[in-house]
Design an enzyme around this catalytic site. Structure first.
Site, PDB file in Angstrom:
ATOM      1  N   ASP A 433      41.009  -1.879 -28.524  1.00 47.57           N
ATOM      2  CA  ASP A 433      41.506  -0.514 -28.390  1.00 47.57           C
ATOM      3  C   ASP A 433      41.393  -0.095 -26.932  1.00 47.57           C
ATOM      4  O   ASP A 433      40.686  -0.723 -26.147  1.00 47.57           O
ATOM      5  CB  ASP A 433      40.666   0.446 -29.241  1.00 47.57           C
ATOM      6  CG  ASP A 433      41.041   0.385 -30.712  1.00 47.57           C
ATOM      7  OD1 ASP A 433      42.085  -0.201 -31.008  1.00 47.57           O
ATOM      8  OD2 ASP A 433      40.292   0.908 -31.541  1.00 47.57           O
ATOM      9  N   ASP A 752      38.360   1.636 -34.672  1.00 42.70           N
ATOM     10  CA  ASP A 752      37.522   2.808 -34.924  1.00 42.70           C
ATOM     11  C   ASP A 752      37.992   3.634 -36.120  1.00 42.70           C
ATOM     12  O   ASP A 752      37.242   4.411 -36.673  1.00 42.70           O
ATOM     13  CB  ASP A 752      37.450   3.707 -33.684  1.00 42.70           C
ATOM     14  CG  ASP A 752      38.833   4.131 -33.195  1.00 42.70           C
ATOM     15  OD1 ASP A 752      39.834   3.828 -33.884  1.00 42.70           O
ATOM     16  OD2 ASP A 752      38.915   4.766 -32.128  1.00 42.70           O
ATOM     17  N   ASP A 756      42.023   0.896 -39.589  1.00 41.92           N
ATOM     18  CA  ASP A 756      41.749  -0.354 -38.870  1.00 41.92           C
ATOM     19  C   ASP A 756      41.000  -1.344 -39.751  1.00 41.92           C
ATOM     20  O   ASP A 756      40.825  -2.505 -39.385  1.00 41.92           O
ATOM     21  CB  ASP A 756      40.907  -0.085 -37.607  1.00 41.92           C
ATOM     22  CG  ASP A 756      41.728   0.550 -36.498  1.00 41.92           C
ATOM     23  OD1 ASP A 756      42.941   0.276 -36.454  1.00 41.92           O
ATOM     24  OD2 ASP A 756      41.176   1.328 -35.709  1.00 41.92           O
TER      25      ASP A 756
END
Length: 1058
Positions: A433, A752, A756
């Protein structure tokens, strides 16, 4: 509704409802539950009154009140299963087949040693009963059997202690995970993060997207709330929650959308998940639990529901486990074969010698003597098997993993699944990310576009039209999670603290800059008075709040991704705050002149808009609701790259790991951040795609993902922007399943969000954000990054590689001992009808190999050198060519020394020969020297085993490993004690100083032999791979011989190819 067994009158008196009544209430679902709640309790608000709590402010938090609630309604904890006692672990260790055979053999040997058959002094039994000149030597025949039993006791106790220590460490890790799990609870009107175990019945919990519910409860107020109850029901469809239709919320279920407040009504064993746990006996002994899941959150409510799914997900062994299992089986088969052959040859030679050459007949009075010989041969065979079978491998893996996990905690890696630790060492790709991982996740509004003016620095309130300012400030304060707050700095002169969603905190900071107090505005519009909320999710990429005005009209405020929001805007506020028509051309101009410019400066762009409605519409039709909006402003939010990230990315490149950024931000922002991080460098010919383009490139005519098409994209893809969790999952799955290249990829993923979860589970190693991550993401992960920092991932790579190397070091050492010990025992059996290394001596060597060596070599600290080679990959053999050369080279050298001493040692040292010794003969100096030299060579070879890539300096960093030095010195001192004072039990006799010095010199010669091997291999490598030498010297003028040797070694073993 009362329960037949109810006897909690004190609960009735204090709270107006009992524990059993609440349990019965929580067994209901859907409209039935809503109806029952209204009929029997008058709704959730009245239930709050009965439980003496406020639906808005929660409990007061008074200690005596909390204690009383825990006494009556229980604690929010499910007792873990009882740990195994030390005695149980000892019993388990005794189940080892080879140890059982040794015990039986030792008992038989012990029994026969005390048996004196009639006529045993009769010389007709032949020389085989000659045991020496003194009768006490015959009486000492029991010692070997007793010594073997004592050795077995030591091995069992050591194994049991190691298992006990391991379980204790795992429980400590599990306890830490549980203690760190917190939940948002409202007490005294303030939202606080409370440890889950401290939640009590009557608490009011604030729930939101991504939460894993820690207790059962009833919805007080909800905004577009949906939960996943598959852990309880098995149904994967999301369940919409509302006060009217289905207000029941259950522990262990996931909040998939929305937010709200919940009255806690059942905790711990009284919750629905706790009841299931109790019925299944989880609170008691459960011997069927998989060892692989020992570090999972065993007492968390969600585990049982996901147990079956986890077994499917985690049943595949890790890369190292698979290789070790195969190797152990292969070595075990060879060891079994050699032990059988050894016993057969010993018996055959004895029979030929006794009954053939000497022509003796089998006499009844000699039978016990013959049996004693056969038992002795059998014990020799079993000890060969014991030494050959690498039972120390699991111990080495356990010690190395446990040591690494403990140290990784200090590096902000909380490991949930042990196998993830070593798997990370093989990682070839990291999909990361952006926000919070590569960046600081400290958002600040630095630019804005308001009233047709582009402000390169944020404007003051005087620069904005009053009408626009009012809408802007209200839109930010009301259309955000009320848990998002900007708090005063911890230290004077420091930056304000951001609590909650960092993007919302940046906008609230902008409000403060405009001299408004967001708390005041929120107090005027409390959360319970909000009409409806469309919470942010990966599909909407926006958040919208609807409020009802006193005159019956409605206003909605919305914020989200700029490109998406602009398409929904029909009007724009001009410089005077008056709505004007917003044409497609205006939108295109704004995109090119403002959004792209902000994005190129690595700013995240957020658009704010609003809409007024005169009457109610179909609120479930989001397309209609979120249309015809009026554009308020566009803000550029800065999230600086973490200072340490560029160096970490560079380390990954050196280590042969490809880093890809997968983000929801727009393409220009993502590309700019990727350049700052070093993921992209000028001149690179890599792909940067948006999610939409990515899907177009990888799908066939039917709209299905085509692996062949995906294989053309992922090798050059470095940035995936405006991506959804589904895009991330497809990318991760495609890379893992790809067969292009010489090695299959090992992929690590960070995540997060709740969505996901699939990508985190699919990845070889899933990293969840400890700060920004949702409970669902953490539950799906293997490792939790407690600081959300990419640098911590690089440290995990280093520790993972260190685990792999530690096991390889141990293997190199153990297999050398295996080869030598087995060949010496086998050859001794063939030529001397006895093993030069006795049973007890072999058990001592086995103890050195297994427990001590694994402890010493598995606790080597990692070094930066680990990141200067490419990953091993899935297909590389566990024993590399370099290791094989080391094993064979040292084995040949040791065998030459041992056989020289065995067949000529008595002449070299001028001592009596130990060969052809009769049964129960006293120990000889000859065989004591052989044993001593053998052990000392292993001791110094343990130092050689510290390096497995051909490095010359085997002492490098040895002073930093206290455990290694302690084990080395301790083993040497113990060896002196065994030789000098071990006597008959260890088949040893004392040696003089001259003999000791020679033994020590031969042992040290192992180090010299190791250096000769390294130099020869290095010269051969340079001759074979001159291009590698030239390439490395051109790229690194500071290159050392050890690092160059390691690079050539890695290249020659074909561990590259990524």
């Amino acid at each position: 509704m009362s329960h037949p067994g109810e006897n909690l009158s004190i609960g009735k008196y204090d709270f107006g409802c009992t524990l059993m009544e609440l349990r019965a209430l929580m067994e209901l679902h859907g409209t039935e539950a809503a109806t029952y709640l209204m009929e029997h309790y008058g709704g959730v608000v009245n239930l709050c009154k009965r439980l003496l709590t406020s639906p808005v402010d929660g409990l007061t938090g008074h200690p005596s009140d909390l204690e009383r609630r825990q006494q009556i309604f229980g604690k929010n904890a499910i007792p873990p299963k009882r740990p195994k006692t030390f005695i149980e672990l000892v019993w388990e260790a005794l189940q080892d087949a080879t140890l059982i055979i040794l015990i039986i053999s030792a008992v038989i040997s012990l029994g026969l040693s005390f048996y004196r058959p009639p006529g045993s002094d009769n010389e007709s039994c032949g020389e085989i009963i000659i045991v020496g000149d003194h009768n006490e030597e015959t009486e000492a025949g029991w010692i070997e059997g007793a010594a073997i039993l004592l050795s077995v006791v030591v091995v069992v106790l050591v194994t049991a202690f190691n298992d006990w220590s391991k379980e204790k460490q795992f429980r400590g890790l599990q306890s830490r995970i549980e203690k760190e799990q917190k939940f948002a609870i409202i007490r005294n009107g303030q939202i606080i993060q409370l440890p889950v175990i401290d939640i009590v019945v009557g608490d009011v919990a604030y729930i939101q997207y991504g939460d894993l519910l820690p207790a059962d409860g009833i919805l007080i107020q909800g905004n577009d709330l949906k939960t996943d109850e598959s852990t309880l029901t098995g149904e994967s469809e999301q369940v919409k929650k509302s006060i009217e239709n289905d207000p029941m919320l259950f522990s262990g279920t996931h909040v998939m959308e929305g937010s709200g407040r919940m009255l806690v009504t059942a905790v711990g064993v009284n919750s629905q998940t706790g009841i299931i746990f109790t019925l299944l006996g989880t609170s008691e002994s459960d011997d069927e639990v998989k060892k692989e899941e020992e570090v999972d959150e065993g007492s968390d409510a969600e585990e049982e529901g996901e147990g079956q799914e986890k077994k499917k997900e985690k049943k595949e062994k890790s890369v190292l486990q698979s290789k070790l299992t195969r190797l152990a089986i292969q070595i075990g088969k060879v060891g079994l074969f050699m032990s059988i052959i050894t016993v057969a040859i010993l018996i055959l030679l004895f029979v030929i010698e006794t009954f053939g050459v000497k022509g003796q007949s089998w006499k009844a009075e000699c039978t016990p003597i013959y049996i004693q010989y056969f038992v002795k041969f059998f014990i020799i065979g079993i000890t060969v098997l014991v030494v050959a079978v690498p039972e120390g491998l699991p111990l080495a893996v356990t010690i190395s993993l446990a040591y690494s996990v403990k140290k990784m905690m200090k590096d902000n890696n909380l490991v949930r699944h042990l196998d993830a630790c070593e798997t990370m060492g093989n990682a070839t790709a990291i999909c990361s990310d952006k926000t919070g991982t590569l960046t600081l996740n400290r958002m600040t509004v630095v630019q804005a576009y308001i009233g047709n003016v582009y402000y390169k620095e944020i404007p003051t309130a005087e620069n904005i039209a009053p009408a626009t300012l009012s809408i802007l400030v209200n839109g930010i304060c009301i259309n955000s999670n009320y848990t998002s707050k900007v708090l005063p700095p911890e230290k004077e002169g420091g930056l304000p603290r951001q609590a909650g969603n960092k993007t919302e905190c940046a906008l609230l900071g902008f409000v403060s800059h405009l001299n408004f107090n967001y708390e005041t505005i929120r107090q005027e519009m409390p959360e319970e008075s909000i009409f409806k909320i469309y919470t942010f999710n990966s599909v909407r990429k926006s958040m919208t709040t609807v409020i009802k005005n006193p005159n019956g009209t409605f206003r909605l405020y919305s914020k989200g991704a700029s490109e998406i929001m602009l398409r929904k805007c029909k009007y724009v506020l001009d410089s005077q705050g008056i709505p004007k028509e917003f044409k497609p051309k205006d939108r295109d101009d704004l995109t090119s002149s403002v959004i792209e410019q902000m994005a190129n400066e690595a700013l995240r762009t957020i658009c704010l808009a609003y809409r007024d409605l005169k009457s109610e519409i179909d609120w479930d039709n989001e397309v209609d609701v979120l249309s015809d909006m009026t554009f308020i402003c566009l803000v550029g939010i800065e999230d600086p790259v973490r200072p340490e990230v560029p160096d970490a990315i560079n380390q990954c490149k050196q280590a042969g790991i490809t880093v890809r950024m997968v983000t929801g931000d727009n393409l220009n922002t993502a590309r700019a951040i990727a350049i700052k991080c070093g993921i992209l460098t000028p001149g690179d010919d890599f792909l940067c795609l948006q999610g939409k383009e990515f899907n177009q490139m990888i799908r066939n005519e039917k709209g299905e993902v085509d692996q062949d098409l995906l294989d053309k994209v992922w090798p050059t893809l470095r940035v995936l922007a405006r991506s959804s969790p589904a895009d991330k999952y497809i990318l991760v799955k495609g890379i893992i399943e790809s067969t292009i290249g010489s090695q299959r990829q090992v992929v690590a993923v960070t995540g997060d969000g709740t969505n996901d979860g699939p990508a985190l589970k699919k990845a070889d190693v899933g990293f969840a954000m400890g700060i920004a991550g949702t409970d669902v993401a953490k539950e799906a992960s293997d490792i939790i990054l407690t600081d959300d920092n990419f640098t911590s991932i690089v440290k995990a790579v280093m520790w993972g590689r260190n685990v792999y190397d530690s096991i390889s070091k141990f293997l190199q050492f153990q297999l050398t001992v295996n080869v030598v010990a087995v060949i010496v025992a086998f050859t001794g059996a063939c030529f001397t009808q006895d093993s030069p290394l006795k049973a007890v001596q072999m058990l001592w060597v086995n103890l050195i190999m297994d427990t001590f060596a694994s402890l010493a070599l598995a606790t080597e600290p990692p070094t930066e050198q680990l990141l200067k080679r490419r990953p091993y990959g899935r297909n590389k053999p566990l024993i590399s060519k370099t290791m094989m050369k080391n094993i064979l080279g040292h084995a040949v050298y040791q065998l030459i020394i041992i056989f020289t001493l065995l067949f000529a040692g008595e002449k070299i040292f001028d001592v009596d020969s130990g060969r052809q010794a009769p049964l129960n003969a006293p120990p000889s100096q000859h065989y004591t020297i052989v044993f001593n030299v053998f052990v000392l060579m292993q001791l110094f070879n343990e130092i050689n085993a510290r390096k497995i890539h051909g490095e010359r300096n085997v002492f490098e960093g040895i002073h930093r490993n206290v455990i290694f030095c302690t084990v080395l010195v301790g083993t040497f001192i113990t060896q002196i004690i065994i030789v000098e004072w071990g006597g008959k039990p260890f088949s040893c006799t004392t040696l003089d100083l001259h003999q000791w010095l020679w033994c020590l010199f031969i042992g040290i010669s192992e180090l010299l032999w190791g250096q000769i091997e390294v130099v020869q291999r290095f010269q051969l490598a340079i001759t074979s791979y001159p291009e590698i030498l030239r390439k490395n010297l051109r790229s690194d003028s500071t290159l050392t011989i050890p690092s160059l040797s390691a690079n050539i070694s890695t290249f020659s073993e074909s561990s590259s190819g990524y």
